[in-house]
Design an enzyme around this catalytic site. Structure first.
Site, short mmCIF file in Angstrom:
data_model
loop_
_atom_site.label_atom_id
_atom_site.label_comp_id
_atom_site.label_asym_id
_atom_site.label_seq_id
_atom_site.Cartn_x
_atom_site.Cartn_y
_atom_site.Cartn_z
NE ARG A 294 -4.27 -1.26 -0.08
CZ ARG A 294 -4.37 -2.26 -0.94
NH1 ARG A 294 -3.34 -2.55 -1.72
NH2 ARG A 294 -5.47 -2.98 -1.02
CD GLU A 323 0.94 15.57 -6.14
OE1 GLU A 323 1.20 16.67 -6.66
OE2 GLU A 323 0.29 14.68 -6.72
CG HIS A 336 -2.77 -2.05 -7.93
ND1 HIS A 336 -1.79 -1.94 -6.98
CD2 HIS A 336 -3.73 -2.83 -7.39
CE1 HIS A 336 -2.14 -2.61 -5.89
NE2 HIS A 336 -3.32 -3.17 -6.13
#
Length: 484
Positions: A294, A323, A336
Site C-alpha cells: 500500500r 505526489e 497496479h
C-alpha cells in the site's frame, strides 16, 4: 498515470466480460440439455433440487472459474438484481467501491476476490453483523513474480535503457538501423547496474506473499532478513528458517538491507509511514525499496527529501503513485499489476466462491477481516438445526443467550463462541428443531439486547429450516426484511 490505470482497468473488464459471455453461452447450452431431460421425465438438475436459491449479487466482472463453483439451481449469481429471483443474500466483488446503502438488510456476507478490502466499509458491516471475507494468498504467486521483476528493475536500469533506445536513439538516428545498432552498443555505459546475487533483501511481512518472496530471493542467491511481529504458526512453517535470518527489531532489518520489500497491510496508526524519515536515516544510502503493498506505508515526502539531499541513491519501485515523488527519477511506478494475471483472477474467484458457500451453508468463517475464524464440525447426533448468532462483544452477552435458550427448553449439543474486537460470533447445534424458529429468533433479540442478527441453518437445500432465505433475523432492519 491515472489514465494508464484507467485504461488497464477497462481492458481487464472487457477481457473478463468476454469470459463471462463464454460462460453464459455454456450455461445456456447446459440449460437446454436440462430442459430436454425434464421433458423426458428427468430432473431439473443433477441433484433434483427445485427449491429456493442463494442469491449472490456481483460487482465487477468475476472470473468464470469462480462462478462455475456455484451449483446451478442452488445458487443464482448476477450483476443485475433484476436477474435474481429475490433480494441478494451475499455480495461478491473485486474493485468496486462498495457503499453502505448498496448493502441490503438481506445480505448475510460480502466477499472480495482479492486480499485488500479498502473498497468495502468493513467497520459498518461489522456493526450490522455482516462478515467481510477476502482471499489471502490467492494472488501470492502473481505478486511474488512482480517483486522479482521489481528487483531487476531496481538493479539494472532496464526500464531507463529501454526508454532511452525508444525515445532518444531511435529519434536521433532517424530510424537508420546501422547507426541505431552502434548507439545501442555505445550507450550501454549509461545504464550500468549491480547484480542481486549476494545482496541482502529485507522482507517486511512474512505471510502468504512475503514467504514466497523469501524463497524466490533465496533461489536468486540473495541473503534474506525477515520481520513479522504477528507471524502465524502456519506462516512460520512455510519459511526456510535455517536459510534466513528473522529479526524482532525492524531497525536491524533497515541497517543491513540492500533491498526492502514490503508485504504488510495498511493499518492506520500502525503501518502508516512504517518507512519514514527516521527509518530512512538507518537504511543504507543505496537501499532500493519495493512497495507492492500500500502506498501509505512509505512516507514519500521523507523519501524525496533523502533523494534531494543525496543521502539516498537507490530506487523506489511501486504500483502506487506518490505526489511527493511524481517527477523524481528514482521512482519507477507501475500500474497496479500485482494480481493482474489470469491465474490470480481465477484463484481469487474460486477461493471467494468456496469461502462464501462454506459460510452460507454451514456458518463457518474463514478468511474474514472483521469476524473471528470459527469452525465447528456438525455434532454426530445433531438434528440438523444449527443456530448462528452475531452479538456485541460485551460481558454477559453469551450468558444471556444460553440462559434464554435454556428457558425455552432448547437442548444444546455443542457450541463454539469466538470474538474479534467488537464482534462476537456463536455457532450452536441443537438437539431438536424448534417448533417456531422465527418466533424464537424474535424473542431472543428482545430478551438479549446485544444480539445483532441470527440465522438458522438446517440441512441446506433439503429441509425448510435450511433453505436459502429462511429464518434470517437482523435486528437493525426488521422493517425492511419483511419483504424478503
Amino acid at each position: 498515470m491515472s489514465v494508464v490505470k484507467a485504461n488497464q482497468t477497462a481492458s481487464d473488464e472487457i477481457e473478463m466480460l468476454q469470459k463471462m459471455l463464454e460462460l453464459a453461452k455454456r450455461r445456456k447450452e447446459n440449460e437446454s440439455k436440462e430442459d430436454l431431460s425434464v421433458s423426458s421425465g428427468g430432473k431439473s438438475d443433477g441433484s433434483g433440487y427445485e427449491g429456493a436459491s442463494f442469491n449472490v449479487k456481483t460487482f465487477n466482472a468475476i472470473a468464470p472459474t469462480g462462478l462455475e463453483k456455484f451449483p446451478q439451481g442452488k445458487y443464482k449469481v448476477a450483476g443485475d438484481e433484476s436477474d435474481l429471483p429475490g433480494p441478494p443474500m451475499a455480495i461478491m466483488l473485486r474493485s468496486h467501491k462498495l457503499q453502505v446503502n448498496e448493502v441490503k438488510p438481506t445480505v448475510r456476507a460480502i466477499v472480495r476476490c482479492g486480499a485488500g478490502t479498502n473498497n468495502i466499509p468493513v467497520k459498518e458491516m461489522g456493526e450490522r453483523g455482516i462478515p467481510v471475507f477476502n482471499t489471502p494468498g490467492a494472488n501470492a504467486n502473481a505478486v511474488k513474480e512482480l517483486v522479482v521483476c521489481g528487483l531487476l528493475l531496481a538493479s539494472r536500469g532496464i526500464l531507463e535503457g529501454a526508454n532511452h533506445v525508444k525515445n532518444v536513439i531511435n529519434v536521433e538516428e532517424k530510424g537508420e538501423h546501422e547507426k541505431i545498432a552502434t548507439r545501442i552498443e555505445k550507450d550501454k555505459a549509461k545504464f550500468g547496474g549491480t547484480e542481486i546475487q549476494g545482496k541482502t533483501i529485507g522482507v517486511i511481512g512474512l505471510g502468504a506473499i512475503g514467504s514466497r518472496v523469501v524463497n524466490a530471493a533465496l533461489g536468486l542467491g540473495m541473503n534474506v532478513v525477515g520481520y513479522d511481529p504477528v507471524l502465524s504458526v502456519d506462516a512460520a512453517l512455510a519459511l526456510p528458517g535455517d536459510r534466513m535470518v528473522r529479526v524482532t527489531d525492524l531497525n536491524d532489518l533497515f541497517k543491513v538491507s540492500d533491498y526492502i520489500s514490503i508485504h504488510v497491510p495498511y493499518i492506520k496508526g500502525v503501518t502508516h509511514h512504517l518507512i519514514d524519515a527516521k527509518a530512512l536515516q538507518i537504511c543504507k544510502p543505496n537501499v532500493c525499496i519495493l512497495n507492492f503493498a500500500r502506498g501509505e506505508i512509505v512516507d514519500g515526502a521523507a523519501l524525496k527529501a533523502g533523494y534531494d539531499s543525496k543521502m539516498l541513491t537507490g530506487k523506489y519501485i511501486s504500483d502506487f503513485t506518490d505526489e511527493a515523488l511524481r517527477d523524481d527519477p528514482h521512482l519507477i511506478v507501475l500500474p497496479h499489476l500485482g494480481a493482474s494475471t489470469e491465474e490470480a483472477e481465477d484463484n481469487s474467484a474460486a477461493m471467494a466462491a468456496e469461502t462464501l458457500m462454506d459460510f452460507l451453508e454451514t456458518g463457518t468463517i474463514r478468511n474474514s477481516v472483521n469476524f473471528p475464524t470459527t469452525i465447528l464440525a456438525p455434532h454426530v447426533n445433531s438434528s440438523g438445526a444449527r443456530l448462528t448468532i452475531v452479538n456485541k462483544n460485551v460481558p454477559g452477552a453469551l450468558g444471556e443467550i444460553t440462559s434464554f435458550l435454556g428457558s425455552k427448553g432448547v437442548n444444546i449439543l455443542q457450541q463454539i463462541n469466538t470474538s474479534r474486537d467488537p464482534v462476537a460470533y456463536t455457532v450452536i447445534d441443537l438437539a431438536e428443531i424448534p417448533e417456531d424458529p422465527s418466533g424464537l429468533q424474535e424473542e431472543m433479540a428482545k430478551v438479549c439486547p446485544d444480539v445483532v442478527s441470527s440465522r438458522f441453518i438446517g440441512s441446506v437445500f433439503n429441509d425448510t429450516l435450511g433453505q436459502p432465505g429462511a429464518y434470517f433475523y437482523v435486528k437493525w432492519a426488521q422493517g425492511e426484511l419483511q419483504g424478503e
